[in-house]
Design a protein around this motif. Structure first.
Motif, PDB file in Angstrom:
ATOM      1  N   VAL A 198      -3.958   5.065  10.869  1.00 25.25           N
ATOM      2  CA  VAL A 198      -3.548   6.472  10.936  1.00 25.25           C
ATOM      3  C   VAL A 198      -3.281   7.006   9.540  1.00 25.25           C
ATOM      4  O   VAL A 198      -2.740   6.313   8.689  1.00 25.25           O
ATOM      5  N   LYS A 199      -3.700   8.254   9.343  1.00 25.85           N
ATOM      6  CA  LYS A 199      -3.456   8.883   8.037  1.00 25.85           C
ATOM      7  C   LYS A 199      -2.062   9.477   8.016  1.00 25.85           C
ATOM      8  O   LYS A 199      -1.543   9.896   9.038  1.00 25.85           O
ATOM      9  N   PHE A 200      -1.503   9.510   6.856  1.00 26.67           N
ATOM     10  CA  PHE A 200      -0.189  10.118   6.709  1.00 26.67           C
ATOM     11  C   PHE A 200      -0.349  11.612   6.498  1.00 26.67           C
ATOM     12  O   PHE A 200      -1.080  12.050   5.626  1.00 26.67           O
ATOM     13  N   SER A 201       0.309  12.380   7.360  1.00 24.92           N
ATOM     14  CA  SER A 201       0.251  13.824   7.155  1.00 24.92           C
ATOM     15  C   SER A 201       1.630  14.383   7.454  1.00 24.92           C
ATOM     16  O   SER A 201       2.169  14.157   8.529  1.00 24.92           O
ATOM     17  N   GLY A 202       2.185  15.068   6.481  1.00 22.85           N
ATOM     18  CA  GLY A 202       3.491  15.712   6.656  1.00 22.85           C
ATOM     19  C   GLY A 202       4.532  14.730   7.136  1.00 22.85           C
ATOM     20  O   GLY A 202       4.806  13.723   6.486  1.00 22.85           O
ATOM     21  N   THR A 203       5.074  14.988   8.319  1.00 26.11           N
ATOM     22  CA  THR A 203       6.219  14.198   8.764  1.00 26.11           C
ATOM     23  C   THR A 203       5.866  13.260   9.911  1.00 26.11           C
ATOM     24  O   THR A 203       6.723  12.570  10.440  1.00 26.11           O
ATOM     25  N   SER A 204       4.581  13.232  10.297  1.00 24.61           N
ATOM     26  CA  SER A 204       4.236  12.487  11.507  1.00 24.61           C
ATOM     27  C   SER A 204       4.391  10.981  11.347  1.00 24.61           C
ATOM     28  O   SER A 204       4.765  10.285  12.254  1.00 24.61           O
ATOM     29  N   LEU A 205       4.066  10.504  10.155  1.00 29.49           N
ATOM     30  CA  LEU A 205       4.230   9.062   9.920  1.00 29.49           C
ATOM     31  C   LEU A 205       5.176   8.942   8.747  1.00 29.49           C
ATOM     32  O   LEU A 205       4.902   9.442   7.685  1.00 29.49           O
ATOM     33  N   SER A 211       9.060  -6.350   0.928  1.00 25.65           N
ATOM     34  CA  SER A 211       9.372  -5.768  -0.374  1.00 25.65           C
ATOM     35  C   SER A 211       9.832  -4.325  -0.189  1.00 25.65           C
ATOM     36  O   SER A 211       9.688  -3.749   0.885  1.00 25.65           O
ATOM     37  N   GLU A 212      10.350  -3.763  -1.251  1.00 28.73           N
ATOM     38  CA  GLU A 212      10.867  -2.405  -1.207  1.00 28.73           C
ATOM     39  C   GLU A 212       9.721  -1.413  -1.004  1.00 28.73           C
ATOM     40  O   GLU A 212       8.635  -1.609  -1.541  1.00 28.73           O
ATOM     41  N   ILE A 213       9.976  -0.358  -0.237  1.00 30.45           N
ATOM     42  CA  ILE A 213       8.925   0.628  -0.007  1.00 30.45           C
ATOM     43  C   ILE A 213       9.142   1.811  -0.932  1.00 30.45           C
ATOM     44  O   ILE A 213      10.129   2.537  -0.825  1.00 30.45           O
ATOM     45  N   THR A 214       8.203   1.973  -1.879  1.00 28.72           N
ATOM     46  CA  THR A 214       8.291   3.114  -2.787  1.00 28.72           C
ATOM     47  C   THR A 214       6.930   3.778  -2.836  1.00 28.72           C
ATOM     48  O   THR A 214       5.958   3.244  -2.319  1.00 28.72           O
ATOM     49  N   GLY A 215       6.869   4.927  -3.500  1.00 27.29           N
ATOM     50  CA  GLY A 215       5.599   5.601  -3.665  1.00 27.29           C
ATOM     51  C   GLY A 215       5.283   6.521  -2.500  1.00 27.29           C
ATOM     52  O   GLY A 215       6.054   6.650  -1.547  1.00 27.29           O
ATOM     53  N   GLN A 216       4.113   7.163  -2.595  1.00 25.65           N
ATOM     54  CA  GLN A 216       3.757   8.130  -1.567  1.00 25.65           C
ATOM     55  C   GLN A 216       2.878   7.497  -0.501  1.00 25.65           C
ATOM     56  O   GLN A 216       1.844   6.897  -0.798  1.00 25.65           O
ATOM     57  N   LEU A 217       3.318   7.664   0.756  1.00 31.38           N
ATOM     58  CA  LEU A 217       2.573   7.098   1.874  1.00 31.38           C
ATOM     59  C   LEU A 217       1.247   7.806   2.072  1.00 31.38           C
ATOM     60  O   LEU A 217       1.195   9.030   2.123  1.00 31.38           O
ATOM     61  N   LYS A 218       0.174   7.034   2.184  1.00 35.28           N
ATOM     62  CA  LYS A 218      -1.145   7.610   2.435  1.00 35.28           C
ATOM     63  C   LYS A 218      -1.595   7.361   3.865  1.00 35.28           C
ATOM     64  O   LYS A 218      -2.080   8.260   4.542  1.00 35.28           O
ATOM     65  N   SER A 219      -1.494   6.120   4.293  1.00 34.59           N
ATOM     66  CA  SER A 219      -1.937   5.791   5.645  1.00 34.59           C
ATOM     67  C   SER A 219      -1.268   4.501   6.093  1.00 34.59           C
ATOM     68  O   SER A 219      -0.593   3.832   5.316  1.00 34.59           O
ATOM     69  N   ALA A 220      -1.466   4.182   7.365  1.00 32.33           N
ATOM     70  CA  ALA A 220      -0.946   2.921   7.878  1.00 32.33           C
ATOM     71  C   ALA A 220      -1.963   2.327   8.840  1.00 32.33           C
ATOM     72  O   ALA A 220      -2.582   3.045   9.609  1.00 32.33           O
ATOM     73  N   THR A 221      -2.134   1.017   8.742  1.00 40.88           N
ATOM     74  CA  THR A 221      -2.975   0.319   9.714  1.00 40.88           C
ATOM     75  C   THR A 221      -2.058  -0.426  10.661  1.00 40.88           C
ATOM     76  O   THR A 221      -1.240  -1.242  10.235  1.00 40.88           O
ATOM     77  N   ILE A 222      -2.166  -0.093  11.932  1.00 47.95           N
ATOM     78  CA  ILE A 222      -1.324  -0.733  12.937  1.00 47.95           C
ATOM     79  C   ILE A 222      -2.108  -1.916  13.492  1.00 47.95           C
ATOM     80  O   ILE A 222      -3.252  -1.757  13.923  1.00 47.95           O
ATOM     81  N   LYS A 223      -1.487  -3.088  13.467  1.00 46.75           N
ATOM     82  CA  LYS A 223      -2.218  -4.307  13.815  1.00 46.75           C
ATOM     83  C   LYS A 223      -1.463  -5.130  14.835  1.00 46.75           C
ATOM     84  O   LYS A 223      -0.237  -5.159  14.829  1.00 46.75           O
ATOM     85  N   LEU A 224      -2.229  -5.818  15.643  1.00 46.51           N
ATOM     86  CA  LEU A 224      -1.675  -6.850  16.518  1.00 46.51           C
ATOM     87  C   LEU A 224      -2.339  -8.145  16.090  1.00 46.51           C
ATOM     88  O   LEU A 224      -3.569  -8.237  16.065  1.00 46.51           O
ATOM     89  N   SER A 225      -1.528  -9.145  15.717  1.00 43.63           N
ATOM     90  CA  SER A 225      -2.119 -10.395  15.236  1.00 43.63           C
ATOM     91  C   SER A 225      -2.487 -11.282  16.420  1.00 43.63           C
ATOM     92  O   SER A 225      -2.079 -11.034  17.558  1.00 43.63           O
ATOM     93  N   ALA A 226      -3.242 -12.340  16.113  1.00 40.46           N
ATOM     94  CA  ALA A 226      -3.633 -13.282  17.167  1.00 40.46           C
ATOM     95  C   ALA A 226      -2.414 -13.982  17.754  1.00 40.46           C
ATOM     96  O   ALA A 226      -2.478 -14.535  18.842  1.00 40.46           O
TER      97      ALA A 226
END
Ligand SMILES: [Zn+2]
Length: 384
Positions: free
Chosen positions: A115-122, A144-159
């Protein structure tokens, strides 16, 4: 500014897990539909121009009209899927070892969507809460610490049944201090890395540490699969109305999960070890020279130790490449010539040294050489 991936373990509720799984399905459906269309298009007219991601995106509204339930999907994810499909085709056309893009199956153990980051949705809502579009708020844990500007997120389910969100953030990275040091590195099998300074970093067989437990479950997995297949065959022979499938066998599924768990553990340990090694190098040296792997003997090899080494070398090169770029250092790929037969001290060519010869003395300048350290010195001296 550079893009960095940050992996979060996320904890969706059962209802949210269902929502995530639905989105896996929507994206799988779009992938398969678009792939099918592109295959037919190519078969009907091999001269037809290749469709780009923009063209595929423009087909999404029509697809949604035909399959109205697709409107439930997180919409930026479908565009991402079109983009990934085009990238898969481009890879197939450009690179030699890449196969034709494949249809995706519901049974594939690793599932994901982007999912792409747009406004406040993610967004990261607090230290432990993230909002994922269409899914909602849930807690997370980050390494680790989360810094910087969010661009997108990949949502995953591992094996192994764990949920992850891999965030892509844009960050500014401060270069490491310059040290004016350069190093040559020889990549090996027993010793993974040998530096021109004479340091040796061993290959650690993480797979061996966990081998007993993994083998225990692999044996069970094979036996339980055989048993399940026998029972499924019985169902079919006797025309049972709803014949069982592999997914109906709980003990088989459990063994499969355990094998996946150990594979995941081994891969994580190996990756962490390589991260430690490469970050150390990038801190310590301004110029890092390694062999261009193309020249290294990357033959298909059935020997496990060799296969693991090949994989580790590729990962080391990948990590060094981006870390050097981030931290203002230089990675040089050299085409080494006779690295194990030339004396790094005087340049005398002592002829071929078989793999069993671990050290030798230069007949010209009488320097005693460790075979691998001498090779690393030659790599340091080589020009790209
Ligand atoms: Zn010499």
């Amino acid at each position: 500014m550079v893009l960095k991936g940050i992996k979060l373990r996320i904890y969706p509720s059962p209802a949210q897990q269902l929502e995530i799984k639905l989105n896996f399905g929507y994206n799988r459906f779009v992938w398969n539909q678009m792939l099918n269309m592109m295959r037919n298009r190519h078969e009907n007219n091999p001269q037809a121009p290749f469709l780009n991601a923009f063209a595929l995106n423009s087909l999404l509204p029509a697809l949604k009209r035909e399959y109205p339930w697709l409107k439930e999907a997180e919409s930026t994810s479908l565009q991402s899927t079109c983009h990934d499909l085009v990238a898969a085709f481009q890879k197939f056309f450009k690179e030699t070892n890449v196969g034709f893009p494949k249809f995706k199956s519901r049974k594939f153990p690793k599932q994901s969507y982007n999912v792409k980051f747009s406004g406040t949705s993610l967004a990261i809502k607090s230290e432990h809460i993230i909002r994922i579009p269409k899914v909602g708020l849930m807690s997370f844990r980050a390494g680790s610490e989360i810094t910087g500007q969010l661009k997108s997120a990949t949502i995953k389910l591992s094996a192994t049944g764990k949920y992850y969100a891999v965030l892509l953030v844009e960050i500014e990275v401060l270069p490491f201090a310059k040290t004016s040091q350069a190093v040559g590195i020889d990549l090996g099998v027993t010793d993974l890395m040998i530096t021109s300074d004479g340091k040796k970093h061993p290959t650690i067989r993480f797979d061996k540490h966990l081998a007993k437990k993994k083998y225990y479950w692999e044996k069970r997995l094979a036996r339980r699969r055989r048993q399940a297949q026998k029972e499924i065959a019985w169902d079919h022979q006797n025309e049972v109305p709803a014949p069982r499938e592999l997914s109906d066998f709980k003990n088989y599924q459990q063994a499969k999960l355990m094998v996946a768990k150990y594979n995941e553990k081994i891969a994580n340990q190996r990756r962490n070890y390589l991260h430690q090694l490469t970050i150390q190098l990038v801190k310590q040296y301004d110029v890092i020279k390694i062999e261009d792997l193309k020249t290294k003997n990357l033959l298909k090899n059935h020997q496990l130790a060799r296969a693991i080494a090949n994989q580790s070398w590729r990962e080391i090169r990948r990590q060094l490449a981006y870390k050097c770029a981030w931290y203002g250092k230089q990675l040089v790929l050299v085409n080494p010539w006779k690295t194990s037969q030339l004396c790094a001290n005087c340049g005398y060519d002592d002829g071929k040294h078989g793999l069993s010869i671990r050290e030798w003395t230069c007949p010209n300048c009488k320097t005693n050489h460790d075979r691998d350290v001498n090779a690393a010195k030659n790599i340091l001296a080589a020009t790209a």
